[in-house]
Design a protein around this motif. Structure first.
Motif, PDB file in Angstrom:
ATOM      1  N   MET A 294       0.845  -1.186   0.000  1.00 21.37           N
ATOM      2  CA  MET A 294       0.000   0.000   0.000  1.00 21.37           C
ATOM      3  C   MET A 294       0.879   1.234   0.000  1.00 21.37           C
ATOM      4  O   MET A 294       1.690   1.440   0.893  1.00 21.37           O
ATOM      5  N   GLN A 295       0.773   2.061  -1.033  1.00 19.73           N
ATOM      6  CA  GLN A 295       1.627   3.211  -1.162  1.00 19.73           C
ATOM      7  C   GLN A 295       1.031   4.411  -0.458  1.00 19.73           C
ATOM      8  O   GLN A 295      -0.160   4.656  -0.503  1.00 19.73           O
ATOM      9  N   THR A 296       1.877   5.186   0.192  1.00 21.82           N
ATOM     10  CA  THR A 296       1.436   6.385   0.888  1.00 21.82           C
ATOM     11  C   THR A 296       2.621   7.283   1.108  1.00 21.82           C
ATOM     12  O   THR A 296       3.770   6.827   1.134  1.00 21.82           O
ATOM     13  N   THR A 297       2.390   8.561   1.264  1.00 23.17           N
ATOM     14  CA  THR A 297       3.456   9.521   1.508  1.00 23.17           C
ATOM     15  C   THR A 297       3.439  10.018   2.943  1.00 23.17           C
ATOM     16  O   THR A 297       4.218  10.867   3.313  1.00 23.17           O
ATOM     17  N   THR A 298       2.538   9.490   3.743  1.00 26.89           N
ATOM     18  CA  THR A 298       2.444   9.962   5.125  1.00 26.89           C
ATOM     19  C   THR A 298       3.564   9.352   5.951  1.00 26.89           C
ATOM     20  O   THR A 298       3.965   8.214   5.736  1.00 26.89           O
ATOM     21  N   PRO A 299       4.105  10.086   6.917  1.00 24.83           N
ATOM     22  CA  PRO A 299       5.187   9.565   7.748  1.00 24.83           C
ATOM     23  C   PRO A 299       4.681   8.498   8.708  1.00 24.83           C
ATOM     24  O   PRO A 299       3.510   8.468   9.069  1.00 24.83           O
ATOM     25  N   THR A 300       5.600   7.619   9.111  1.00 23.72           N
ATOM     26  CA  THR A 300       5.236   6.618  10.111  1.00 23.72           C
ATOM     27  C   THR A 300       5.065   7.289  11.458  1.00 23.72           C
ATOM     28  O   THR A 300       5.966   8.005  11.912  1.00 23.72           O
ATOM     29  N   PRO A 301       3.919   7.108  12.135  1.00 23.08           N
ATOM     30  CA  PRO A 301       3.716   7.739  13.451  1.00 23.08           C
ATOM     31  C   PRO A 301       4.749   7.224  14.445  1.00 23.08           C
ATOM     32  O   PRO A 301       5.221   6.086  14.342  1.00 23.08           O
ATOM     33  N   PRO A 302       5.143   8.045  15.446  1.00 18.26           N
ATOM     34  CA  PRO A 302       6.083   7.572  16.465  1.00 18.26           C
ATOM     35  C   PRO A 302       5.495   6.409  17.255  1.00 18.26           C
ATOM     36  O   PRO A 302       4.271   6.211  17.267  1.00 18.26           O
ATOM     37  N   ARG A 303       6.344   5.665  17.962  1.00 19.94           N
ATOM     38  CA  ARG A 303       5.927   4.436  18.641  1.00 19.94           C
ATOM     39  C   ARG A 303       4.782   4.673  19.625  1.00 19.94           C
ATOM     40  O   ARG A 303       3.818   3.909  19.648  1.00 19.94           O
ATOM     41  N   HIS A 304       4.895   5.729  20.453  1.00 22.56           N
ATOM     42  CA  HIS A 304       3.842   5.948  21.449  1.00 22.56           C
ATOM     43  C   HIS A 304       2.503   6.216  20.772  1.00 22.56           C
ATOM     44  O   HIS A 304       1.450   5.785  21.258  1.00 22.56           O
ATOM     45  N   ALA A 305       2.527   6.945  19.638  1.00 24.67           N
ATOM     46  CA  ALA A 305       1.285   7.219  18.920  1.00 24.67           C
ATOM     47  C   ALA A 305       0.737   5.945  18.291  1.00 24.67           C
ATOM     48  O   ALA A 305      -0.477   5.722  18.260  1.00 24.67           O
ATOM     49  N   ARG A 306       1.632   5.090  17.796  1.00 23.83           N
ATOM     50  CA  ARG A 306       1.174   3.822  17.203  1.00 23.83           C
ATOM     51  C   ARG A 306       0.506   2.953  18.257  1.00 23.83           C
ATOM     52  O   ARG A 306      -0.510   2.312  17.996  1.00 23.83           O
ATOM     53  N   ASN A 307       1.082   2.922  19.457  1.00 22.82           N
ATOM     54  CA  ASN A 307       0.485   2.130  20.525  1.00 22.82           C
ATOM     55  C   ASN A 307      -0.886   2.679  20.910  1.00 22.82           C
ATOM     56  O   ASN A 307      -1.835   1.917  21.130  1.00 22.82           O
ATOM     57  N   GLU A 308      -0.975   4.004  21.013  1.00 25.75           N
ATOM     58  CA  GLU A 308      -2.259   4.615  21.340  1.00 25.75           C
ATOM     59  C   GLU A 308      -3.258   4.375  20.224  1.00 25.75           C
ATOM     60  O   GLU A 308      -4.454   4.156  20.474  1.00 25.75           O
ATOM     61  N   LEU A 309      -2.800   4.429  18.990  1.00 27.14           N
ATOM     62  CA  LEU A 309      -3.678   4.168  17.844  1.00 27.14           C
ATOM     63  C   LEU A 309      -4.255   2.764  17.944  1.00 27.14           C
ATOM     64  O   LEU A 309      -5.468   2.565  17.765  1.00 27.14           O
ATOM     65  N   GLY A 310      -3.407   1.787  18.243  1.00 26.85           N
ATOM     66  CA  GLY A 310      -3.881   0.413  18.365  1.00 26.85           C
ATOM     67  C   GLY A 310      -4.906   0.252  19.466  1.00 26.85           C
ATOM     68  O   GLY A 310      -5.940  -0.403  19.285  1.00 26.85           O
ATOM     69  N   ARG A 311      -4.641   0.872  20.619  1.00 32.36           N
ATOM     70  CA  ARG A 311      -5.586   0.779  21.732  1.00 32.36           C
ATOM     71  C   ARG A 311      -6.905   1.483  21.407  1.00 32.36           C
ATOM     72  O   ARG A 311      -7.976   1.001  21.778  1.00 32.36           O
ATOM     73  N   PHE A 312      -6.802   2.610  20.721  1.00 28.77           N
ATOM     74  CA  PHE A 312      -8.013   3.345  20.356  1.00 28.77           C
ATOM     75  C   PHE A 312      -8.863   2.534  19.384  1.00 28.77           C
ATOM     76  O   PHE A 312     -10.088   2.405  19.556  1.00 28.77           O
ATOM     77  N   LEU A 313      -8.226   1.957  18.371  1.00 35.09           N
ATOM     78  CA  LEU A 313      -8.966   1.149  17.401  1.00 35.09           C
ATOM     79  C   LEU A 313      -9.639  -0.040  18.082  1.00 35.09           C
ATOM     80  O   LEU A 313     -10.806  -0.349  17.796  1.00 35.09           O
ATOM     81  N   ARG A 314      -8.918  -0.687  18.956  1.00 33.07           N
ATOM     82  CA  ARG A 314      -9.498  -1.854  19.632  1.00 33.07           C
ATOM     83  C   ARG A 314     -10.686  -1.457  20.497  1.00 33.07           C
ATOM     84  O   ARG A 314     -11.711  -2.144  20.515  1.00 33.07           O
ATOM     85  N   SER A 315     -10.557  -0.312  21.206  1.00 29.81           N
ATOM     86  CA  SER A 315     -11.656   0.111  22.078  1.00 29.81           C
ATOM     87  C   SER A 315     -12.915   0.401  21.269  1.00 29.81           C
ATOM     88  O   SER A 315     -14.022   0.057  21.700  1.00 29.81           O
ATOM     89  N   ARG A 316     -12.741   1.013  20.108  1.00 31.47           N
ATOM     90  CA  ARG A 316     -13.919   1.321  19.288  1.00 31.47           C
ATOM     91  C   ARG A 316     -14.463   0.070  18.615  1.00 31.47           C
ATOM     92  O   ARG A 316     -15.668  -0.095  18.476  1.00 31.47           O
ATOM     93  N   ARG A 317     -13.593  -0.818  18.209  1.00 32.10           N
ATOM     94  CA  ARG A 317     -14.036  -2.072  17.593  1.00 32.10           C
ATOM     95  C   ARG A 317     -14.852  -2.889  18.579  1.00 32.10           C
ATOM     96  O   ARG A 317     -15.897  -3.454  18.224  1.00 32.10           O
TER      97      ARG A 317
END
Length: 264
Positions: free
Chosen positions: A1-24
Motif C-alpha cells: 500500500m503506497q502512501t506519503t504519510t510519515p510513520t507515526p512515532p511508537r507511542h502514537a502507534r500504541n495509542e492508535l492500536g488501543r483506540f482502534l481496539r476500544s472502538r471495535r
C-alpha cells in the motif's frame, strides 16, 4: 500500500492500536447488520470484520492494532473511521494518532449556536472564521468596522477582503502592508497541510491571479504563528482606533476560531 504519510512515532502507534481496539469492541455486530455468530472471544466486532467493512486487508488492520510501524494513508484512515462509525471528534483523534492532518469539510462551515450567541452579545467587534479564512458569523460591531455584510457570499473571506477590497487599504492605513504580510505568514502553514483541499487551491489561485502583491509575498513562503496582537485601524466613520485582538479556538469545532477586538 503506497502512501506519503510519515510513520507515526511508537507511542502514537500504541495509542492508535488501543483506540482502534476500544472502538471495535464497543460496536454490536447486529447494529451493522452482521450476524452475532457463535461465541466471540472479545465483545464487539472481530478484526476481520472491521477490515472487510473498511475494504482493507486483515493483515494491514492487524498491524495497525498491534502498533506496528506501518504508515496508513488518508484513504485508509477514512475507511476505518466509516467502518467503526466514528463521530467527528473520534475521527479527528484517529487522524491525529495516525500522523495525518484531517481534511476540511462542511463541518468547518457550521458555527455552534452557543458561539453565535456569545459573539452576538459582545459589544466589541467579534467574528468567526474557518481555516480557509471564510467569515462565517459576525456581530454588529464587527460589521460596522469591517463591513462583512457588504461582501458577496463568495467573497466573505479575510484574505479576499484584505487583498482584493480597496476599502481595506483605508481601514489599515499605513499599516496595511505589514498586516497583510502577517496574515499570509500565519495562513501559510495552515495552507500547506491542506494544500490538496480544492477550496485552498481555488482561493490561492484566485488571489495570485488578481493580486500581484499576494503573488509576490506568497512566493516568499513567510511563516508565523498566529494568536494575539495589536493593530491600528481607521474606521469608516473617521478617526483612528488602536485595538488588541485575540483569536480563540472553538472547542466544539477546532477548525473554527473566534477573533475578538478590544479598543485600547
Amino acid at each position: 500500500m503506497q502512501t506519503t504519510t510519515p510513520t507515526p512515532p511508537r507511542h502514537a502507534r500504541n495509542e492508535l492500536g488501543r483506540f482502534l481496539r476500544s472502538r471495535r469492541e464497543s460496536i454490536r455486530p447486529e447494529a451493522l447488520g452482521l450476524p452475532e455468530g457463535g461465541r466471540r472471544r472479545t465483545p464487539g466486532l472481530r478484526r476481520d470484520e472491521v477490515a472487510e467493512l473498511a475494504d482493507i486487508s486483515v493483515d494491514w488492520y492487524i498491524r495497525l492494532e498491534q502498533g506496528r510501524p506501518v504508515r496508513p494513508s488518508r484513504q485508509t484512515v477514512d475507511a476505518i473511521a466509516r467502518a467503526l462509525r466514528l463521530d467527528m471528534v473520534e475521527t479527528a483523534h484517529l487522524y491525529a494518532l495516525s500522523g495525518i492532518s484531517p481534511p476540511l469539510d462542511s463541518t468547518d462551515e457550521t458555527v455552534p449556536p452557543t458561539v453565535q450567541r456569545m459573539t452576538d452579545r459582545l459589544t466589541q467587534p467579534a467574528y468567526v472564521t474557518n481555516k480557509l479564512g471564510d467569515v462565517l458569523h459576525w456581530n454588529l460591531a464587527a460589521d460596522a468596522l469591517f463591513g462583512f455584510g457588504d461582501f458577496a457570499d463568495a467573497d466573505r473571506n479575510v484574505f479576499i477582503g484584505m487583498f482584493l477590497r480597496p476599502a481595506s487599504r483605508k481601514l489599515f492605513g499605513t499599516g496595511w502592508e505589514s498586516e497583510a504580510k502577517r496574515m499570509l505568514a500565519e495562513f501559510r502553514p495552515i495552507h500547506d497541510v491542506n494544500a490538496a483541499d480544492p477550496r485552498f487551491v481555488k482561493l490561492t489561485g484566485r488571489l495570485q491571479a488578481e493580486s500581484p502583491l499576494f503573488a509576490k509575498w506568497w512566493g516568499q513562503h513567510g511563516i508565523k504563528v498566529g494568536g494575539a496582537g495589536r493593530k491600528t485601524l481607521y474606521p469608516p466613520g473617521g478617526g483612528r482606533t488602536k485595538y488588541e485582538y485575540v483569536a480563540l479556538q472553538v472547542i466544539e469545532n477546532p477548525a473554527l476560531k473566534t477573533i475578538i477586538y478590544y479598543a485600547v
